[in-house]
Design a protein around this motif. Structure first.
Motif, PDB file in Angstrom:
ATOM      1  N   ASP A 269      15.423  -4.499   8.594  1.00  0.00           N
ATOM      2  CA  ASP A 269      14.876  -5.443   9.569  1.00  0.00           C
ATOM      3  C   ASP A 269      13.718  -4.756  10.297  1.00  0.00           C
ATOM      4  OD1 ASP A 269      14.336  -7.041  11.838  1.00  0.00           O
ATOM      5  OD2 ASP A 269      16.342  -7.926  11.699  1.00  0.00           O
ATOM      6  N   ASP A 270      12.488  -5.205  10.023  1.00  0.00           N
ATOM      7  CA  ASP A 270      11.313  -4.558  10.614  1.00  0.00           C
ATOM      8  C   ASP A 270      11.327  -4.626  12.144  1.00  0.00           C
ATOM      9  OD1 ASP A 270      10.386  -3.917   8.114  1.00  0.00           O
ATOM     10  OD2 ASP A 270       9.168  -5.738   7.904  1.00  0.00           O
ATOM     11  N   ALA A 271      11.789  -5.744  12.676  1.00  0.00           N
ATOM     12  CA  ALA A 271      11.808  -5.888  14.136  1.00  0.00           C
ATOM     13  C   ALA A 271      12.753  -4.859  14.771  1.00  0.00           C
ATOM     14  CB  ALA A 271      12.243  -7.301  14.512  1.00  0.00           C
ATOM     15  N   VAL A 272      13.869  -4.593  14.093  1.00  0.00           N
ATOM     16  CA  VAL A 272      14.826  -3.604  14.616  1.00  0.00           C
ATOM     17  C   VAL A 272      14.276  -2.193  14.447  1.00  0.00           C
ATOM     18  CG1 VAL A 272      17.131  -2.632  14.331  1.00  0.00           C
ATOM     19  CG2 VAL A 272      16.802  -5.098  14.190  1.00  0.00           C
ATOM     20  N   LEU A 273      13.681  -1.915  13.297  1.00  0.00           N
ATOM     21  CA  LEU A 273      13.146  -0.568  13.050  1.00  0.00           C
ATOM     22  C   LEU A 273      12.039  -0.215  14.045  1.00  0.00           C
ATOM     23  CD1 LEU A 273      13.059  -0.584   9.138  1.00  0.00           C
ATOM     24  CD2 LEU A 273      14.706   0.549  10.623  1.00  0.00           C
ATOM     25  N   GLU A 274      11.256  -1.226  14.447  1.00  0.00           N
ATOM     26  CA  GLU A 274      10.210  -0.955  15.442  1.00  0.00           C
ATOM     27  C   GLU A 274      10.794  -0.567  16.795  1.00  0.00           C
ATOM     28  OE1 GLU A 274       7.821  -4.413  15.660  1.00  0.00           O
ATOM     29  OE2 GLU A 274       6.845  -4.110  13.701  1.00  0.00           O
ATOM     30  N   LYS A 275      12.027  -0.994  17.037  1.00  0.00           N
ATOM     31  CA  LYS A 275      12.672  -0.730  18.328  1.00  0.00           C
ATOM     32  C   LYS A 275      13.401   0.617  18.362  1.00  0.00           C
ATOM     33  CE  LYS A 275      12.218  -4.590  20.872  1.00  0.00           C
ATOM     34  NZ  LYS A 275      11.804  -4.610  22.283  1.00  0.00           N
ATOM     35  N   VAL A 276      13.477   1.316  17.223  1.00  0.00           N
ATOM     36  CA  VAL A 276      14.252   2.556  17.175  1.00  0.00           C
ATOM     37  C   VAL A 276      13.767   3.591  18.199  1.00  0.00           C
ATOM     38  CG1 VAL A 276      14.794   4.554  15.728  1.00  0.00           C
ATOM     39  CG2 VAL A 276      15.069   2.245  14.818  1.00  0.00           C
ATOM     40  N   PRO A 277      12.439   3.854  18.312  1.00  0.00           N
ATOM     41  CA  PRO A 277      12.008   4.826  19.346  1.00  0.00           C
ATOM     42  C   PRO A 277      12.467   4.431  20.749  1.00  0.00           C
ATOM     43  CG  PRO A 277      10.215   4.354  17.826  1.00  0.00           C
ATOM     44  CD  PRO A 277      11.293   3.366  17.513  1.00  0.00           C
ATOM     45  N   GLU A 278      12.442   3.132  21.023  1.00  0.00           N
ATOM     46  CA  GLU A 278      12.897   2.675  22.350  1.00  0.00           C
ATOM     47  C   GLU A 278      14.390   2.940  22.533  1.00  0.00           C
ATOM     48  OE1 GLU A 278      13.347  -1.565  24.740  1.00  0.00           O
ATOM     49  OE2 GLU A 278      11.872  -1.388  23.133  1.00  0.00           O
ATOM     50  N   TYR A 279      15.182   2.685  21.472  1.00  0.00           N
ATOM     51  CA  TYR A 279      16.622   2.937  21.576  1.00  0.00           C
ATOM     52  C   TYR A 279      16.917   4.427  21.726  1.00  0.00           C
ATOM     53  CZ  TYR A 279      16.962  -1.854  19.811  1.00  0.00           C
ATOM     54  OH  TYR A 279      16.832  -3.209  19.649  1.00  0.00           O
ATOM     55  N   ILE A 280      16.141   5.259  21.027  1.00  0.00           N
ATOM     56  CA  ILE A 280      16.330   6.717  21.161  1.00  0.00           C
ATOM     57  C   ILE A 280      16.008   7.162  22.590  1.00  0.00           C
ATOM     58  CG2 ILE A 280      15.443   8.958  20.404  1.00  0.00           C
ATOM     59  CD1 ILE A 280      15.121   7.782  17.616  1.00  0.00           C
ATOM     60  N   ALA A 281      14.970   6.556  23.178  1.00  0.00           N
ATOM     61  CA  ALA A 281      14.634   6.895  24.572  1.00  0.00           C
ATOM     62  C   ALA A 281      15.782   6.514  25.507  1.00  0.00           C
ATOM     63  CB  ALA A 281      13.353   6.162  24.981  1.00  0.00           C
ATOM     64  N   TYR A 282      16.406   5.360  25.260  1.00  0.00           N
ATOM     65  CA  TYR A 282      17.569   4.967  26.069  1.00  0.00           C
ATOM     66  C   TYR A 282      18.721   5.958  25.860  1.00  0.00           C
ATOM     67  CZ  TYR A 282      15.852   0.381  27.579  1.00  0.00           C
ATOM     68  OH  TYR A 282      15.157  -0.634  28.190  1.00  0.00           O
ATOM     69  N   MET A 283      18.885   6.426  24.619  1.00  0.00           N
ATOM     70  CA  MET A 283      19.968   7.380  24.346  1.00  0.00           C
ATOM     71  C   MET A 283      19.705   8.712  25.050  1.00  0.00           C
ATOM     72  SD  MET A 283      22.849   7.376  22.759  1.00  0.00           S
ATOM     73  CE  MET A 283      23.977   8.665  23.328  1.00  0.00           C
ATOM     74  N   VAL A 284      18.429   9.134  25.072  1.00  0.00           N
ATOM     75  CA  VAL A 284      18.084  10.368  25.795  1.00  0.00           C
ATOM     76  C   VAL A 284      18.384  10.206  27.283  1.00  0.00           C
ATOM     77  CG1 VAL A 284      16.167  11.863  26.468  1.00  0.00           C
ATOM     78  CG2 VAL A 284      16.351  11.070  24.101  1.00  0.00           C
ATOM     79  N   GLU A 285      18.074   9.019  27.808  1.00  0.00           N
ATOM     80  CA  GLU A 285      18.401   8.768  29.216  1.00  0.00           C
ATOM     81  C   GLU A 285      19.908   8.835  29.444  1.00  0.00           C
ATOM     82  OE1 GLU A 285      16.510   5.599  32.044  1.00  0.00           O
ATOM     83  OE2 GLU A 285      18.291   4.684  31.125  1.00  0.00           O
ATOM     84  N   THR A 286      20.668   8.323  28.482  1.00  0.00           N
ATOM     85  CA  THR A 286      22.133   8.394  28.576  1.00  0.00           C
ATOM     86  C   THR A 286      22.613   9.840  28.600  1.00  0.00           C
ATOM     87  OG1 THR A 286      22.353   6.304  27.395  1.00  0.00           O
ATOM     88  CG2 THR A 286      24.290   7.723  27.450  1.00  0.00           C
ATOM     89  N   LEU A 287      22.028  10.676  27.728  1.00  0.00           N
ATOM     90  CA  LEU A 287      22.406  12.095  27.707  1.00  0.00           C
ATOM     91  C   LEU A 287      22.050  12.772  29.034  1.00  0.00           C
ATOM     92  CD1 LEU A 287      21.215  13.091  24.111  1.00  0.00           C
ATOM     93  CD2 LEU A 287      23.535  12.606  24.869  1.00  0.00           C
ATOM     94  N   ALA A 288      20.887  12.396  29.586  1.00  0.00           N
ATOM     95  CA  ALA A 288      20.474  12.989  30.856  1.00  0.00           C
ATOM     96  C   ALA A 288      21.424  12.588  31.980  1.00  0.00           C
ATOM     97  CB  ALA A 288      19.043  12.561  31.191  1.00  0.00           C
ATOM     98  N   ILE A 289      21.837  11.320  31.994  1.00  0.00           N
ATOM     99  CA  ILE A 289      22.794  10.856  33.011  1.00  0.00           C
ATOM    100  C   ILE A 289      24.102  11.638  32.895  1.00  0.00           C
ATOM    101  CG2 ILE A 289      24.226   8.890  33.711  1.00  0.00           C
ATOM    102  CD1 ILE A 289      21.911   7.068  32.847  1.00  0.00           C
ATOM    103  N   ALA A 290      24.575  11.770  31.653  1.00  0.00           N
ATOM    104  CA  ALA A 290      25.839  12.493  31.447  1.00  0.00           C
ATOM    105  C   ALA A 290      25.716  13.948  31.852  1.00  0.00           C
ATOM    106  CB  ALA A 290      26.254  12.383  29.978  1.00  0.00           C
ATOM    107  N   TYR A 291      24.575  14.576  31.524  1.00  0.00           N
ATOM    108  CA  TYR A 291      24.394  15.994  31.851  1.00  0.00           C
ATOM    109  C   TYR A 291      24.332  16.197  33.363  1.00  0.00           C
ATOM    110  CZ  TYR A 291      22.491  20.693  31.894  1.00  0.00           C
ATOM    111  OH  TYR A 291      22.294  22.023  32.146  1.00  0.00           O
TER     112      TYR A 291
END
Length: 265
Positions: free
Chosen positions: A63-85
């Protein structure tokens, strides 16, 4: 006792069977009440389980629309790791004095420390997140506070158990040689507890990463917020991609932390 001795099984008396029957009847009755008083009507989508799994874990890769959103989802995941840390560090540091206060072999007021830690642990992270979102507004700061406060309760409990298991003869030898209370704790207690404290703090970070993914549901930042929005819109391809990112990241953290903890303890 000879080899030919036959061991007789204790016979169950009549009261044993009466109590067992009554307990079984009560359990079945409670189960019946739970099922008949709870609305279990299925309101999900009309997708079959196979189609749903395909949309979650196969279609996102095409799904091209989903693949384009992957960098955004990774940024959200990094924010999640930062919150947890950030929350885990706050909890790991502030739990130390509470751990000493709750340790019965160190503190004369251990019951106060245990009561405080029990009170903190009585509430899950989500409950703290709801309170802090209302107090400081939506965003990662509320998530950090929720993770930090909840980690104090859990780590303080584990820290106190570590302190209660130390070798007290070392402390007695320090006292016999005229060491003060602070010197006894610094030179007699700290060297014994540091490895396990560090191990528990790292393990707690693993748990906090998982918890942080949920806190976004109530607006406390991280990948939970876009995840719940995508789920409410039934955009299963986006949900599947975010779930796969979470699974990969959590698996990597589990692997690294287990290796570190194995070396510490």
């Amino acid at each position: 006792m000879t080899k030919n001795t036959i061991i007789q099984k204790p016979r169950k008396d009549k009261m044993f069977w009466i109590r067992t029957t009554i307990s079984a009847v009560i359990l079945v009755f409670l189960y019946y009440i739970a099922l008949t008083t709870t609305d279990l009507t299925y309101r999900g989508s009309t997708l079959s389980p196979g189609a749903l799994l395909q949309r979650l874990f196969w279609n996102p890769f095409f799904d091209d629309a989903v693949l384009e959103k992957v960098p955004e989802y990774i940024a959200y995941m990094v924010e999640t790791l930062a919150i947890a840390y950030a929350g885990a560090v706050i909890g790991a540091i502030l739990a130390i004095p509470f751990g000493f206060l709750a340790a019965s072999n160190i503190s004369k007021f251990s019951y106060i420390g245990k009561w405080i830690l029990n009170a903190i642990r009585a509430f899950p992270e989500v409950m703290f997140a709801i309170i802090f979102v209302a107090a400081v507004g939506m965003g990662p700061f509320a998530g950090v506070l929720a993770i930090g406060i909840n980690s104090i309760g859990m780590l303080g409990k584990l820290y106190s158990e570590v302190i209660e298991s130390i070798d007290m003869s070392v402390l007695e030898s320090f006292k016999a040689n005229g060491a003060g209370r602070l010197q006894t704790i610094w030179y007699g207690v700290i060297p014994q507890i540091i490895p396990e404290f560090a191990s528990y703090a790292i393990y707690r970070y693993e748990i906090d990463v998982r918890s942080s993914t949920v806190l976004g549901v109530v607006g406390a930042g991280g990948i939970g917020t876009p995840l719940i929005i995508a789920a409410m819109q039934r955009s299963w391809e986006r949900v599947g991609m975010m779930l796969m990112i979470i699974i990969v990241v959590v698996s990597i953290i589990d692997f690294i932390s287990s290796r570190i903890r194995r070396r510490l303890v």
